[in-house]
Design an enzyme around this catalytic site. Structure first.
Site, PDB file in Angstrom:
ATOM      1  N   ARG A 198      -9.514   1.377   8.609  1.00 11.57           N
ATOM      2  CA  ARG A 198      -9.133  -0.002   8.910  1.00 11.57           C
ATOM      3  C   ARG A 198     -10.259  -0.765   9.588  1.00 11.57           C
ATOM      4  O   ARG A 198     -10.116  -1.968   9.827  1.00 11.57           O
ATOM      5  CB  ARG A 198      -7.958   0.030   9.871  1.00 11.57           C
ATOM      6  CG  ARG A 198      -6.596  -0.317   9.256  1.00 11.57           C
ATOM      7  CD  ARG A 198      -5.576  -0.169  10.349  1.00 11.57           C
ATOM      8  NE  ARG A 198      -4.343  -0.860  10.141  1.00 11.57           N
ATOM      9  CZ  ARG A 198      -3.270  -0.340   9.551  1.00 11.57           C
ATOM     10  NH1 ARG A 198      -3.332   0.842   9.022  1.00 11.57           N
ATOM     11  NH2 ARG A 198      -2.169  -1.036   9.484  1.00 11.57           N
ATOM     12  N   ARG A 223      11.314  -6.191   4.668  1.00 14.46           N
ATOM     13  CA  ARG A 223      11.080  -4.762   4.414  1.00 14.46           C
ATOM     14  C   ARG A 223      12.076  -3.868   5.164  1.00 14.46           C
ATOM     15  O   ARG A 223      12.357  -4.097   6.343  1.00 14.46           O
ATOM     16  CB  ARG A 223       9.645  -4.416   4.849  1.00 14.46           C
ATOM     17  CG  ARG A 223       9.300  -2.955   4.742  1.00 14.46           C
ATOM     18  CD  ARG A 223       7.845  -2.722   4.587  1.00 14.46           C
ATOM     19  NE  ARG A 223       7.063  -3.029   5.780  1.00 14.46           N
ATOM     20  CZ  ARG A 223       5.745  -2.894   5.840  1.00 14.46           C
ATOM     21  NH1 ARG A 223       5.063  -2.501   4.783  1.00 14.46           N
ATOM     22  NH2 ARG A 223       5.090  -3.196   6.937  1.00 14.46           N
ATOM     23  N   ARG A 262      -0.839  -8.616  13.736  1.00 15.05           N
ATOM     24  CA  ARG A 262      -1.359  -7.622  12.777  1.00 15.05           C
ATOM     25  C   ARG A 262      -2.240  -8.302  11.728  1.00 15.05           C
ATOM     26  O   ARG A 262      -3.267  -7.762  11.316  1.00 15.05           O
ATOM     27  CB  ARG A 262      -0.198  -6.858  12.126  1.00 15.05           C
ATOM     28  CG  ARG A 262       0.447  -5.887  13.102  1.00 15.05           C
ATOM     29  CD  ARG A 262       1.760  -5.345  12.586  1.00 15.05           C
ATOM     30  NE  ARG A 262       1.617  -4.548  11.385  1.00 15.05           N
ATOM     31  CZ  ARG A 262       2.615  -4.293  10.555  1.00 15.05           C
ATOM     32  NH1 ARG A 262       3.813  -4.788  10.779  1.00 15.05           N
ATOM     33  NH2 ARG A 262       2.408  -3.553   9.496  1.00 15.05           N
ATOM     34  N   LYS A 265       0.830  -1.220   0.000  1.00 12.61           N
ATOM     35  CA  LYS A 265       0.000   0.000   0.000  1.00 12.61           C
ATOM     36  C   LYS A 265       0.860   1.264   0.000  1.00 12.61           C
ATOM     37  O   LYS A 265       0.622   2.175  -0.773  1.00 12.61           O
ATOM     38  CB  LYS A 265      -0.881   0.060   1.262  1.00 12.61           C
ATOM     39  CG  LYS A 265      -1.988  -0.946   1.351  1.00 12.61           C
ATOM     40  CD  LYS A 265      -2.898  -0.642   2.550  1.00 12.61           C
ATOM     41  CE  LYS A 265      -2.231  -0.768   3.894  1.00 12.61           C
ATOM     42  NZ  LYS A 265      -1.928  -2.126   4.330  1.00 12.61           N
ATOM     43  N   ARG A 316      11.127  -1.841  10.659  1.00 12.39           N
ATOM     44  CA  ARG A 316      10.152  -1.276  11.593  1.00 12.39           C
ATOM     45  C   ARG A 316      10.002  -2.219  12.782  1.00 12.39           C
ATOM     46  O   ARG A 316       9.950  -3.431  12.592  1.00 12.39           O
ATOM     47  CB  ARG A 316       8.796  -1.126  10.891  1.00 12.39           C
ATOM     48  CG  ARG A 316       8.662   0.169  10.133  1.00 12.39           C
ATOM     49  CD  ARG A 316       7.444   0.201   9.268  1.00 12.39           C
ATOM     50  NE  ARG A 316       6.240  -0.324   9.897  1.00 12.39           N
ATOM     51  CZ  ARG A 316       5.056  -0.371   9.298  1.00 12.39           C
ATOM     52  NH1 ARG A 316       4.926   0.080   8.065  1.00 12.39           N
ATOM     53  NH2 ARG A 316       4.006  -0.862   9.906  1.00 12.39           N
TER      54      ARG A 316
HETATM   55  P1  AMP Z   1       0.827   0.720   8.930  1.00 12.82           P
HETATM   56  O1  AMP Z   1       2.059   1.523   8.702  1.00 12.82           O
HETATM   57  O2  AMP Z   1      -0.349   1.177   8.115  1.00 12.82           O
HETATM   58  O3  AMP Z   1       1.059  -0.761   8.825  1.00 12.82           O
HETATM   59  O4  AMP Z   1       0.393   0.976  10.464  1.00 12.82           O
HETATM   60  C1  AMP Z   1       1.259   0.658  11.543  1.00 12.82           C
HETATM   61  C2  AMP Z   1       0.480   0.624  12.848  1.00 12.82           C
HETATM   62  O5  AMP Z   1      -0.090   1.907  13.105  1.00 12.82           O
HETATM   63  C3  AMP Z   1      -0.706  -0.342  12.872  1.00 12.82           C
HETATM   64  O6  AMP Z   1      -0.313  -1.671  13.198  1.00 12.82           O
HETATM   65  C4  AMP Z   1      -1.561   0.294  13.974  1.00 12.82           C
HETATM   66  O7  AMP Z   1      -1.026   0.032  15.262  1.00 12.82           O
HETATM   67  C5  AMP Z   1      -1.372   1.790  13.712  1.00 12.82           C
HETATM   68  N1  AMP Z   1      -2.392   2.299  12.753  1.00 12.82           N
HETATM   69  C6  AMP Z   1      -2.166   2.764  11.492  1.00 12.82           C
HETATM   70  N2  AMP Z   1      -3.306   3.148  10.894  1.00 12.82           N
HETATM   71  C7  AMP Z   1      -4.298   2.905  11.789  1.00 12.82           C
HETATM   72  C8  AMP Z   1      -5.711   3.059  11.776  1.00 12.82           C
HETATM   73  N3  AMP Z   1      -6.352   3.529  10.683  1.00 12.82           N
HETATM   74  N4  AMP Z   1      -6.410   2.699  12.877  1.00 12.82           N
HETATM   75  C9  AMP Z   1      -5.784   2.237  13.988  1.00 12.82           C
HETATM   76  N5  AMP Z   1      -4.456   2.032  14.076  1.00 12.82           N
HETATM   77  C10 AMP Z   1      -3.703   2.376  12.994  1.00 12.82           C
END
Ligand code: AMP
Length: 216
Positions: A88, A127, A170, A13, A159
């Site tokens: 989400r 990654r 996740r 994404k 990360r």
């Molecule tokens: P990502 O970089 O999109 O994989 O997001 C990393 C982490 O940020 C996720 O595992 C959540 O802990 C938090 N996070 C990101 N976007 C959201 C969202 N829309 N709602 C809740 N938590 C989020």
């Protein structure tokens, strides 16, 4: 043009959002990036979010929704934006609809990048992310030219939530919470699914461009 990018963690994404942002000239809004920035800057949102993020849990809606509302009301979002990692959950999807109604705006498409679980784990564990510009690499599929550094000169790191044990959590949350949100857009005839198993970054980008040319 308002585009939502959906899909499991590690489906690409972020990479695809950056490509669309460049080709269409609209900002990428990544809730994950915004939260990581807040953690680096040691803000109140950052302090409260890191507890959840470290465990692979969702950050509470009260933090996420305020952050999104503020961001999409900024001037650079006037001609559109790409949402990456938001919504989400169904609750977030409903909240977004309400915000957009108030702004008199509509979602152009929700693009769902589907990748099977086995491929996800391989993608995530390889990654690498640049600490300075956020550019994403993969040890095997998209390696940096200079072994340790990004093209901008920044260091590349894994990360903390990309560790094996956190990925499983996740993925579980993704199925339970984001699955119904994908269904939410499918029911409203806004969902465009891309089967990205084994596809290159370029191939996925081409499919997305085709969808956007039709929907815009
Ligand atoms: P990502 O970089 O999109 O994989 O997001 C990393 C982490 O940020 C996720 O595992 C959540 O802990 C938090 N996070 C990101 N976007 C959201 C969202 N829309 N709602 C809740 N938590 C989020």
């Amino acid at each position: 043009m308002i585009i939502i990018l959906m899909g499991p963690p590690g489906c690409g994404k972020g990479t695809q959002a950056k490509l669309i942002s460049k080709s269409r000239g609209i900002p990428q809004i990544s809730t994950g990036d915004m939260l990581r920035e807040a953690i680096n800057d040691e803000t109140e949102i950052g302090r409260r979010s890191s507890f959840y993020m470290d465990k692979g849990l969702l950050v509470p809606d009260e933090l996420i929704l305020n952050m999104i509302k503020e961001r999409i009301n900024k001037k650079d979002c006037d001609s559109g934006f790409i949402l990456d990692g938001f919504p989400r959950t169904v609750n977030q999807a409903e909240a977004l609809n309400k915000m957009l109604d108030e702004m008199n705006k509509k979602i152009s498409a929700a693009i769902y990048i589907d990748v099977p679980d086995e491929e996800i784990v391989e993608r995530i564990t390889g990654r690498l992310v640049c600490v300075l510009c956020g550019k994403i690499y993969h040890k095997k599929y998209n390696p940096p030219e200079n072994n340790e550094k990004c093209s901008c000169g920044g260091y590349l790191i894994q990360r903390p939530d990309d560790r094996q044990e956190v990925i499983r959590q996740r993925l579980k949350l993704y199925r339970e919470e984001t699955g119904p949100a994908i269904e939410f857009y499918s029911k409203r005839k806004l969902l465009e699914k891309i089967d990205a198993a084994g596809l290159s970054i370029d191939a996925v980008h081409q499919r997305i461009s085709k969808i956007l040319n039709i929907t815009s």
